[in-house]
Design an enzyme around this catalytic site. Structure first.
Site, PDB file in Angstrom:
ATOM      1  N   VAL A 146       0.825  -1.206   0.000  1.00 28.09           N
ATOM      2  CA  VAL A 146       0.000   0.000   0.000  1.00 28.09           C
ATOM      3  C   VAL A 146       0.860   1.258   0.000  1.00 28.09           C
ATOM      4  O   VAL A 146       0.424   2.326  -0.469  1.00 28.09           O
ATOM      5  CB  VAL A 146      -0.944  -0.003   1.223  1.00 28.09           C
ATOM      6  CG1 VAL A 146      -0.162   0.049   2.520  1.00 28.09           C
ATOM      7  CG2 VAL A 146      -1.956   1.138   1.161  1.00 28.09           C
ATOM      8  N   LYS A 147       2.091   1.162   0.489  1.00 24.59           N
ATOM      9  CA  LYS A 147       2.945   2.335   0.616  1.00 24.59           C
ATOM     10  C   LYS A 147       3.413   2.889  -0.731  1.00 24.59           C
ATOM     11  O   LYS A 147       3.953   3.999  -0.787  1.00 24.59           O
ATOM     12  CB  LYS A 147       4.150   2.023   1.497  1.00 24.59           C
ATOM     13  CG  LYS A 147       3.789   1.744   2.954  1.00 24.59           C
ATOM     14  CD  LYS A 147       3.144   2.953   3.620  1.00 24.59           C
ATOM     15  CE  LYS A 147       2.971   2.732   5.112  1.00 24.59           C
ATOM     16  NZ  LYS A 147       2.408   3.914   5.793  1.00 24.59           N
ATOM     17  N   ASP A 148       3.206   2.153  -1.815  1.00 31.33           N
ATOM     18  CA  ASP A 148       3.509   2.704  -3.142  1.00 31.33           C
ATOM     19  C   ASP A 148       2.731   3.985  -3.381  1.00 31.33           C
ATOM     20  O   ASP A 148       3.218   4.919  -4.027  1.00 31.33           O
ATOM     21  CB  ASP A 148       3.141   1.693  -4.238  1.00 31.33           C
ATOM     22  CG  ASP A 148       4.105   0.533  -4.328  1.00 31.33           C
ATOM     23  OD1 ASP A 148       4.957   0.382  -3.430  1.00 31.33           O
ATOM     24  OD2 ASP A 148       4.002  -0.234  -5.299  1.00 31.33           O
ATOM     25  N   ALA A 159       4.332   6.818  -1.431  1.00 32.30           N
ATOM     26  CA  ALA A 159       5.647   7.100  -2.019  1.00 32.30           C
ATOM     27  C   ALA A 159       5.510   7.966  -3.261  1.00 32.30           C
ATOM     28  O   ALA A 159       6.247   8.946  -3.437  1.00 32.30           O
ATOM     29  CB  ALA A 159       6.366   5.794  -2.350  1.00 32.30           C
TER      30      ALA A 159
END
Length: 367
Positions: free
Chosen positions: A70-72, A75
């Site tokens: 999910v951190k894409d 980012a």
């Protein structure tokens, strides 16, 4: 919409970022580079748990982002924000303090955009994450894990290093509200569209607060306040107690989960804290059991934070009652943690071996 809720939703609106990663050609499935592949992940009905609870338990399959988590989303947005503010120019350096997945997302985004990346992270994180970051070209600097209040905390070291370089930016994932904006613009709308606007609840844990806050804001606004939002909290975090008692008090000892739990209200979470209706505390024993259950029952190989979210979704279903539709985040897969989660020695060291039902011990394949 209730006047107080309307006031909360109206506060601190951010302008949408320009979308320079639009599709190309006539086929809408063709995207412009890696960043165009971020988001639009499937929403998966977890069949066994749905049957067990009498509700639709839906998991957002965030491991299907190109960077695997999910951190894409965060980012991409923190880098785009730095570009649009003129803080980051071609050939520049991105610096971040991260427990892992944000760093991996940044590594993919920075490689695709031609930026250097320096990552400061606690030395307690899994070796799989550290190795992957280095394989993706990041300069990884593990440092001792100390509280945020300590000047040697990995976030403070990242900030100081970025300030020492020309054409560099500390992306500051915890308090950079571009993180939250990513979920207002992508995660929330995707869940709303995928459920056809028929959603009763959303629950997830939080580290930076961006996923929970941004998704909550969008879903509350679109549903006129009808979608319930819960926060799921692991041991060692203060947010469960803060929601229940108004005190930033740690609940239990530290957790096996990585990247979630918090000792404060971040700038991403604070503006939307009042949108959160309730909190659930999830012990590690229930989290580790769900890691194994989802592998066995659904064929889904997920990490501990994702399993915690699914446990929280079942508890939310029990609280709201049968017939409801509840969504949560499956943040990433288990491959980045398998040397721990599927190791008999590690499970025993944490006192968690007995939390796994005997018929699921067949998956404990590492010594």
């Amino acid at each position: 919409m209730h006047r107080a809720l309307r006031h909360i939703l109206a506060a601190q609106r951010l302008r949408p970022f320009s979308r320079n990663y639009s599709v190309v050609g006539t086929d809408a499935t063709v995207v412009r580079g890696l960043v165009g592949a971020i988001g639009n992940t499937p929403l998966i009905r977890l069949n066994k748990l749905s049957e067990q609870t009498g509700c639709d338990i839906l998991g957002k399959a965030e491991w299907m982002n190109p960077g695997g988590s999910v951190k894409d989303r965060a980012a991409l947005y923190v880098v785009k924000n730095a570009e649009e503010l003129g803080q980051l120019k071609p050939g520049g350096t991105v610096v971040e303090g991260t427990a892992g997945n944000t760093g991996i997302g940044l590594a993919h985004v920075c490689r695709s955009k031609g930026y250097n990346l320096v990552i400061y992270m606690p030395n307690t994180q899994s070796q799989e994450k550290i190795d992957l970051l280095r394989m993706l070209g990041a300069d990884v600097r593990p440092v001792p894990a100390v509280p945020f209040t300590d000047p040697a905390n990995y976030n403070h070291q990242a900030k100081a290093f970025a300030e020492s370089l020309p054409n560099a930016v500390w992306t500051n994932q915890f308090d950079n509200v571009a993180n939250r904006q990513a979920h207002i613009e992508t995660t929330g709308p995707e869940i709303w569209r995928q459920t056809g606007g028929k959603l009763d609840g959303f629950v997830c844990a939080t580290g930076t607060g961006g996923t929970l806050a941004g998704t909550a804001r969008y879903l509350k606004e679109k549903s006129d306040g009808q979608v319930k939002v819960f926060i799921a909290d692991p041991p060692g975090s203060v947010l469960y107690a803060y929601k229940k008692e108004g005190q930033l008090t740690r609940t239990g000892d530290s957790s096996i989960t990585e990247g979630i739990g918090q000792g404060r209200l971040t700038d991403n979470l604070a503006p939307d804290w009042k949108l959160i209706d309730d909190a659930v505390h999830i012990p590690d024993a229930e989290t580790i059991e769900m890691v194994y259950r989802l592998l066995d029952e659904e064929g889904i190989f997920i990490g501990a934070s994702s399993a915690l979210n699914v446990v929280a979704a079942t508890k939310m279903a029990q609280q709201l009652g049968p017939g409801k539709r509840i969504a949560t985040m499956i943040c990433d897969g288990a491959a980045r943690y398998q040397s721990r989660l599927f190791s008999k020695a590690w499970l025993e060291s944490k006192g968690l071996l007995d939390a796994i039902p005997q018929h699921l011990h067949k998956y404990i394949l590492l010594a």
